[in-house]
Enzyme design. Sequence first.
Site, PDB file in Angstrom:
ATOM      1  NE  ARG A 258      -3.642  -2.423   2.343  1.00 38.75           N
ATOM      2  CZ  ARG A 258      -4.613  -2.705   3.200  1.00 38.75           C
ATOM      3  NH1 ARG A 258      -4.896  -1.854   4.173  1.00 38.75           N
ATOM      4  NH2 ARG A 258      -5.305  -3.822   3.087  1.00 38.75           N
ATOM      5  NE  ARG A 273      -1.675   5.247   8.707  1.00 43.97           N
ATOM      6  CZ  ARG A 273      -2.980   5.146   8.489  1.00 43.97           C
ATOM      7  NH1 ARG A 273      -3.408   4.811   7.282  1.00 43.97           N
ATOM      8  NH2 ARG A 273      -3.844   5.384   9.445  1.00 43.97           N
ATOM      9  CD  GLU A 345      -8.692  -0.975   9.932  1.00 45.61           C
ATOM     10  OE1 GLU A 345      -8.687  -1.858   9.061  1.00 45.61           O
ATOM     11  OE2 GLU A 345      -8.647   0.255   9.663  1.00 45.61           O
ATOM     12  CB  SER A 348     -11.879  -4.043   8.421  1.00 46.09           C
ATOM     13  OG  SER A 348     -11.200  -4.376   7.225  1.00 46.09           O
ATOM     14  NE  ARG A 386      -2.498  -1.341  11.378  1.00 47.08           N
ATOM     15  CZ  ARG A 386      -3.175  -0.271  10.969  1.00 47.08           C
ATOM     16  NH1 ARG A 386      -4.395  -0.052  11.425  1.00 47.08           N
ATOM     17  NH2 ARG A 386      -2.649   0.574  10.109  1.00 47.08           N
TER      18      ARG A 386
END
Length: 431
Positions: A258, A273, A345, A348, A386
């Site tokens: 990403r 991140r 987070e 999800s 994460r």
Amino acid sequence: MIDLRLVRENPDLVRASQRARGADESLVDALLAADTARREAVKRGDDLRGEQKNASQAVKKATPEERPAVLERAKVLAAEVKEAEEAQRAADAALREAHLRIPNVVADEVPPGGEDDAVTLRTVGEVPAYDFPLRDHIEIGEALGAIDMERGAKVSGARFYFLTGPGALLEFALAQLAISRAVTAGFTPVIAPALVKPDAMEGTGFLGEHDEEVYRIERDDLYLVGTSEVALAGMHAKEVLDLSAGPKRYAGWSSCFRREAGSYGKDTRGIIRVHWFDKVEMFTFCRPEETEAEHLRLLAWEEEFLQALELPYRVVDIAAGDLGTSATRKYDIEAWFPTQGTYRELTSTSDCTTFQARRLNIRYRDADGKPQTAATLNGTLCAIARTIACLLEVHQRADGAVYVPKALRPWLGGVEELTPGMTLAAAVPPA
């Protein structure tokens, strides 16, 4: 893409969905106009082809005197048919472009608002208290010899890292735990490619407004996936699935990439991140009427996984303005990060209804044997980097050790804690 019949029959519903997302309502009218133009182009083409067929018959029946005029008329019609077919191709392309610009219709139950308006549904587990100065996951990881950010940046740039020693073993342990639990729940494990064609990326809704977030290999016209969802969805493109025995479920492993465009200044320290990480992703193909129940099942599996890791968390219902293009509804699970004093987070899960399957032409047969558009859902089971960051922080101890949750121990040689300078062989399961 959304069902075009829904737009024709209930445009106000789609306009309301656009408003809820904070998106452009005029796109609905543009789609309706493109749909009308395309249908008119099809009708004109059909009418002209009918006339052309009649003209061909007239040529056969014409007298010598009539023949030149009839031939001329047939020639003119042939040119008009060619122009009409070209106009229809252009109208088809314009319709598809307008159709692709509209995201999935938001479910009625989704909270209104944007990123800060998610609704907490429940909080699970107690936030731990510490009687010693807290260290963040990078301090802990460096002391353990588990994370090397400096050399990651040297080799690849900012937001890259090395997982070394116990950090690498922790990744493998998390992967084993996630995959084993997924298989037990009925998922088929898949090692998915991290490079995909544009059709797969577009079909899952990751181009358009999201193309600044993805890495593209221009020389080969391929994209690096941000989630194995893309490859798993594309795996059955243009197929008719057998869903007679129930949903088809996959647990996909892949590296994810990403660009994190627009996120500068957010979580720049550490591995929360980053530009690359590995992930186990759950993906389901099912009948449209099954998605609501399947969505809750995916959420339950995510919760069970975090409970196995002994992490405190909360479940939030994401607001309409923060939904991804493909999702009609999305739940996030946010785990507690002690040094930040907040929930962040970790997983999800999204219900994409028929949106992706319609783009990718994925169908199933109903009770009458007729092909119908399938539905898709996705859910993160474990985003490795994460999750490691959260584990190190939540389970840190005063002496620099990190408690190992019981569920992870079978894949870490049974050790109860990771310690600075530990013998790595001790954290490897016996042969």
